[in-house]
Structures are given as structure tokens and as C-alpha cells.
Design a protein around this motif. Structure first.
Motif, short mmCIF file in Angstrom:
data_model
loop_
_atom_site.label_atom_id
_atom_site.label_comp_id
_atom_site.label_asym_id
_atom_site.label_seq_id
_atom_site.Cartn_x
_atom_site.Cartn_y
_atom_site.Cartn_z
N SER A 128 0.75 -1.31 0.09
CA SER A 128 0.09 -0.05 -0.15
C SER A 128 1.01 1.41 0.13
CB SER A 128 -0.98 0.05 0.95
OG SER A 128 -0.49 0.00 2.46
N PHE A 129 1.92 1.02 0.51
CA PHE A 129 2.85 2.41 0.76
C PHE A 129 3.59 2.35 -0.85
CE2 PHE A 129 6.94 4.49 0.71
CZ PHE A 129 6.84 5.42 1.16
N ARG A 130 3.78 1.41 -1.55
CA ARG A 130 4.28 1.59 -2.72
C ARG A 130 3.56 2.02 -3.58
NH1 ARG A 130 5.94 -3.85 -1.72
NH2 ARG A 130 4.72 -4.61 -3.37
N GLN A 131 1.99 1.76 -3.68
CA GLN A 131 1.18 2.06 -4.28
C GLN A 131 0.88 3.68 -4.01
OE1 GLN A 131 -0.36 0.26 -6.75
NE2 GLN A 131 -1.27 2.22 -7.47
N ALA A 132 0.96 4.19 -2.67
CA ALA A 132 0.83 5.59 -2.60
C ALA A 132 2.03 6.13 -3.12
CB ALA A 132 0.69 5.71 -1.11
N PHE A 133 3.31 5.73 -3.13
CA PHE A 133 4.47 6.43 -3.58
C PHE A 133 4.23 6.63 -5.05
CE2 PHE A 133 8.79 6.57 -5.09
CZ PHE A 133 9.39 7.35 -4.47
N THR A 134 3.75 5.54 -5.66
CA THR A 134 3.73 5.50 -7.16
C THR A 134 2.67 6.57 -7.47
OG1 THR A 134 4.15 3.12 -7.50
CG2 THR A 134 2.90 4.12 -9.23
N ASN A 135 1.49 6.82 -6.98
CA ASN A 135 0.27 7.54 -7.36
C ASN A 135 0.47 9.04 -6.57
OD1 ASN A 135 -0.80 5.62 -8.69
ND2 ASN A 135 -1.97 4.87 -6.77
N SER A 136 1.59 9.30 -5.69
CA SER A 136 1.65 10.72 -5.28
C SER A 136 2.02 11.64 -6.50
CB SER A 136 2.83 11.07 -4.02
OG SER A 136 2.20 10.13 -3.21
N PRO A 137 1.10 12.89 -6.25
CA PRO A 137 1.51 13.63 -7.66
C PRO A 137 2.66 14.69 -7.28
CG PRO A 137 -0.32 14.62 -6.26
CD PRO A 137 0.26 13.00 -5.69
N GLY A 138 3.98 14.64 -8.26
CA GLY A 138 4.92 15.19 -8.23
C GLY A 138 5.74 15.24 -6.99
N GLN A 139 6.78 16.15 -6.85
CA GLN A 139 7.70 16.05 -5.97
C GLN A 139 6.82 16.44 -4.57
OE1 GLN A 139 10.21 19.71 -5.83
NE2 GLN A 139 11.95 18.27 -4.73
N GLU A 140 6.05 17.44 -4.28
CA GLU A 140 5.38 17.88 -3.44
C GLU A 140 4.40 16.60 -2.75
OE1 GLU A 140 4.24 19.87 -0.13
OE2 GLU A 140 5.52 20.58 -1.45
N GLY A 141 3.93 15.94 -3.60
CA GLY A 141 3.04 14.76 -3.17
C GLY A 141 4.08 13.85 -2.64
N LEU A 142 5.33 13.52 -3.13
CA LEU A 142 6.14 12.66 -2.44
C LEU A 142 6.44 13.29 -1.09
CD1 LEU A 142 8.24 11.40 -5.57
CD2 LEU A 142 6.53 10.03 -4.13
N TRP A 143 6.90 14.21 -1.06
CA TRP A 143 7.29 14.92 0.14
C TRP A 143 6.21 14.72 1.13
CZ3 TRP A 143 11.42 16.33 2.67
CH2 TRP A 143 11.45 16.95 3.73
N GLN A 144 5.16 15.06 0.98
CA GLN A 144 4.18 14.82 2.06
C GLN A 144 4.03 13.50 2.26
OE1 GLN A 144 2.64 17.32 3.64
NE2 GLN A 144 3.89 18.77 2.25
N LEU A 145 4.01 12.75 1.43
CA LEU A 145 3.84 11.05 1.73
C LEU A 145 4.90 10.71 2.46
CD1 LEU A 145 2.44 8.26 1.61
CD2 LEU A 145 4.16 8.02 -0.44
N LEU A 146 6.28 11.01 2.21
CA LEU A 146 7.48 10.66 3.07
C LEU A 146 7.55 11.27 4.39
CD1 LEU A 146 9.78 10.66 -0.15
CD2 LEU A 146 8.84 8.64 1.31
N GLN A 147 6.75 12.40 4.67
CA GLN A 147 6.68 13.23 6.05
C GLN A 147 6.18 12.18 6.80
OE1 GLN A 147 8.73 16.08 6.89
NE2 GLN A 147 9.47 15.17 5.16
#
Length: 149
Positions: A128-147
């Protein structure tokens, strides 16, 4: 251990353009070089390629965790990348890698480096994390997920 404590928004690439293993490593390192101009990008890339010669860091499930040690740094550095196309990274499952977490540690650090690699590996085993990582929009989306990790 909170992975977020070792991340820097400037070291997240949401859409890698590279198509080969050496190109991916060079593109990840180029982002690092922009932030830390004293680092020699050719040397850092060579350290990562030398590690790949020992055995692939493409662990499967679309994940690669290139890593290495450098005398020229005094802190652990993590570069995150995502390839929408996927890259042949000689992964253990023979499938393309699309999620890249590059971990660089000072030569003098052992324990922290291994703990961080284990933390990244555990996190990325979660589909589920891999899926969220793949689907996060742009750098900002990845940053928010990784926080959150």
C-alpha cells in the motif's frame, strides 16, 4: 527510526528521465551535487556503481536501494527518485525498478547506515505504501507522503 528525519525535499525527483542503471545513478547524484556542490558527482556515482558490481541493489517489487559510503561526507544523505517508465536495474525479480532510495553514509558510520537501509526496506515491502508512492502527485506529493514515515 523516522525516515523523514533523513530526507530533504530538494533531494526528491518525482519523474526520473534516465533509462539505464548508470543513467539513474547519475541523475540521482546530479540532484545531490546541486545541493552539495563540494561533492564530486563522478566519484559519488562511481561509489554507487562499484557497489552494484558486488550485487544488484534492485531488490524486486519495483524497488532499488543503491547505497554506498563516502569519506567526503559527514552526514547520511538520502536521495529519492521515481521513474514512471521503470528502469532495468538488474533486479532480483528481473522486473523494472521504479522506486529508488539512494543512501549515502560517511565511511566512519556503520550502525546508522544499516538501520536506515533496513528501515527503507521494511517500508517498501508494504504494497500500500508502494502504491501511494507511485500515485503521489509530483515532488510535493512525494514529500508529503514521506513526511509520514
Amino acid at each position: 527510526m523516522k525516515l523523514a528525519e533523513y530526507l530533504d525535499k530538494d533531494l526528491i525527483i518525482s519523474d526520473l528521465s534516465a533509462r539505464t542503471k548508470p543513467e539513474v545513478l547519475a541523475e540521482l547524484v546530479s540532484r545531490l551535487s546541486a545541493k552539495y556542490p563540494d561533492l564530486d558527482p563522478k566519484r559519488v556515482t562511481q561509489v554507487l556503481m562499484d557497489r552494484e558490481l558486488l550485487g544488484t541493489t534492485g531488490i524486486g517489487d519495483g524497488i532499488a536501494i543503491p547505497h554506498g559510503k563516502l569519506d567526503s561526507i559527514d552526514q547520511v544523505l538520502v536521495i529519492v527518485g521515481r521513474s514512471h517508465e521503470g528502469v532495468d536495474f538488474a533486479s532480483l525479480d528481473h522486473k523494472p525498478a521504479s522506486i529508488f532510495f539512494t543512501v549515502l553514509a560517511p565511511s566512519s558510520v556503520v550502525g546508522l547506515h544499516l538501520k536506515l537501509l533496513a528501515t527503507v526496506s521494511r517500508l517498501l515491502k508494504d504494497s500500500s505504501f508502494r502504491q501511494a508512492f507511485t500515485n503521489s502527485p509530483g515532488q510535493e506529493g512525494l514529500w508529503q507522503l514521506l513526511q509520514t514515515v
